[in-house]
Design a protein around this motif. Structure first.
Motif, mmCIF file in Angstrom:
data_model
loop_
_atom_site.group_PDB
_atom_site.id
_atom_site.type_symbol
_atom_site.label_atom_id
_atom_site.label_comp_id
_atom_site.label_asym_id
_atom_site.label_seq_id
_atom_site.Cartn_x
_atom_site.Cartn_y
_atom_site.Cartn_z
ATOM 1 N N VAL A 18 13.353 -38.307 -5.535
ATOM 2 C CA VAL A 18 14.206 -38.363 -6.723
ATOM 3 C C VAL A 18 15.582 -38.921 -6.359
ATOM 4 N N VAL A 19 16.140 -38.479 -5.236
ATOM 5 C CA VAL A 19 17.435 -38.998 -4.785
ATOM 6 C C VAL A 19 17.332 -40.490 -4.491
ATOM 7 N N GLY A 20 16.213 -40.931 -3.948
ATOM 8 C CA GLY A 20 15.993 -42.359 -3.708
ATOM 9 C C GLY A 20 15.999 -43.156 -5.003
ATOM 10 N N ALA A 21 15.385 -42.592 -6.043
ATOM 11 C CA ALA A 21 15.382 -43.271 -7.346
ATOM 12 C C ALA A 21 16.790 -43.355 -7.915
ATOM 13 N N MET A 22 17.565 -42.289 -7.745
ATOM 14 C CA MET A 22 18.953 -42.305 -8.211
ATOM 15 C C MET A 22 19.765 -43.369 -7.470
ATOM 16 N N ASP A 23 19.551 -43.439 -6.166
ATOM 17 C CA ASP A 23 20.256 -44.428 -5.352
ATOM 18 C C ASP A 23 19.893 -45.847 -5.790
ATOM 19 N N ILE A 25 19.030 -46.851 -8.762
ATOM 20 C CA ILE A 25 19.706 -47.139 -10.034
ATOM 21 C C ILE A 25 21.160 -47.526 -9.779
ATOM 22 N N MET A 26 21.837 -46.759 -8.954
ATOM 23 C CA MET A 26 23.249 -47.025 -8.676
ATOM 24 C C MET A 26 23.430 -48.318 -7.879
ATOM 25 N N THR A 27 22.520 -48.593 -6.962
ATOM 26 C CA THR A 27 22.597 -49.828 -6.176
ATOM 27 C C THR A 27 22.431 -51.041 -7.076
ATOM 28 N N LYS A 28 21.500 -50.977 -8.015
ATOM 29 C CA LYS A 28 21.294 -52.092 -8.943
ATOM 30 C C LYS A 28 22.538 -52.330 -9.792
ATOM 31 N N ALA A 29 23.125 -51.252 -10.278
ATOM 32 C CA ALA A 29 24.342 -51.384 -11.088
ATOM 33 C C ALA A 29 25.472 -51.997 -10.259
ATOM 34 N N ALA A 30 25.595 -51.571 -9.008
ATOM 35 C CA ALA A 30 26.643 -52.119 -8.143
ATOM 36 C C ALA A 30 26.405 -53.589 -7.858
ATOM 37 N N THR A 31 25.145 -53.944 -7.621
ATOM 38 C CA THR A 31 24.800 -55.341 -7.360
ATOM 39 C C THR A 31 25.100 -56.211 -8.572
ATOM 40 N N ASP A 32 24.804 -55.651 -9.764
ATOM 41 C CA ASP A 32 25.061 -56.380 -11.011
ATOM 42 C C ASP A 32 26.536 -56.364 -11.388
ATOM 43 N N GLY A 33 27.321 -55.523 -10.709
ATOM 44 C CA GLY A 33 28.737 -55.412 -11.038
ATOM 45 C C GLY A 33 28.947 -54.812 -12.416
ATOM 46 N N THR A 35 28.372 -51.198 -15.203
ATOM 47 C CA THR A 35 28.115 -49.774 -15.351
ATOM 48 C C THR A 35 26.673 -49.602 -15.801
ATOM 49 N N LEU A 36 26.205 -48.386 -15.799
ATOM 50 C CA LEU A 36 24.833 -48.131 -16.223
ATOM 51 C C LEU A 36 24.694 -48.351 -17.719
ATOM 52 N N ASP A 37 23.596 -48.985 -18.099
ATOM 53 C CA ASP A 37 23.318 -49.111 -19.538
ATOM 54 C C ASP A 37 22.732 -47.784 -20.023
ATOM 55 N N ALA A 38 22.421 -47.697 -21.308
ATOM 56 C CA ALA A 38 21.949 -46.435 -21.888
ATOM 57 C C ALA A 38 20.669 -45.941 -21.218
ATOM 58 N N ALA A 39 19.717 -46.838 -20.979
ATOM 59 C CA ALA A 39 18.441 -46.442 -20.365
ATOM 60 C C ALA A 39 18.654 -45.984 -18.926
ATOM 61 N N GLN A 40 19.483 -46.715 -18.178
ATOM 62 C CA GLN A 40 19.764 -46.335 -16.797
ATOM 63 C C GLN A 40 20.491 -44.996 -16.748
ATOM 64 N N SER A 41 21.445 -44.801 -17.672
ATOM 65 C CA SER A 41 22.193 -43.542 -17.725
ATOM 66 C C SER A 41 21.255 -42.377 -18.001
ATOM 67 N N GLU A 42 20.344 -42.552 -18.936
ATOM 68 C CA GLU A 42 19.392 -41.495 -19.276
ATOM 69 C C GLU A 42 18.479 -41.190 -18.088
#
Length: 109
Positions: A18-23, A25-33, A35-42
């Motif tokens: 689960v922590v890997g999945a969270m990481d 999500i955050m890595t993708k957002a950082a790469t994209d520069g 913030t998390l969209d609604a689906a990613q936030s949920e």
């Protein structure tokens, strides 16, 4: 391994996943520069809630394991150590050849 130890191992593995999945999500957002969209936030928030629940469950399992360990009693040795009545400890009363005789017999052929 105790039943609690097996469960602890399984939940630790689940938590790591689960922590890997969270990481991810955050890595993708950082790469994209971004913030998390609604689906990613949920999804992230759901994973975060899962980690909290798993951590609480791991605490309970560890407490249960410690409690059982403190109340555990050693198993009594019920073997008869004085079978031949000589008072000399573990002896079954049969005559046993010494190791050298056994080796000699085994190598004669």
């Amino acid at each position: 391994m105790t039943k609690f130890a097996e469960q602890i191992t399984a939940y630790e593995a689940k938590r790591a996943s689960v922590v890997g999945a969270m990481d991810a999500i955050m890595t993708k957002a950082a790469t994209d520069g971004a913030t998390l969209d609604a689906a990613q936030s949920e999804e992230y928030d759901g994973h975060s809630a899962d980690v909290i629940a798993i951590d609480k469950h791991l605490d309970r399992l560890r407490t249960a394991e410690r409690t059982i360990a403190k109340t555990a009693k050693p198993i009594e040795d019920v073997r008869d150590d004085d079978v031949d009545g000589s008072g000399g400890g573990r002896h079954c009363g049969h005559r046993h050849p010494d190791a050298g005789a056994v080796f000699h017999l085994a190598t004669e052929h």
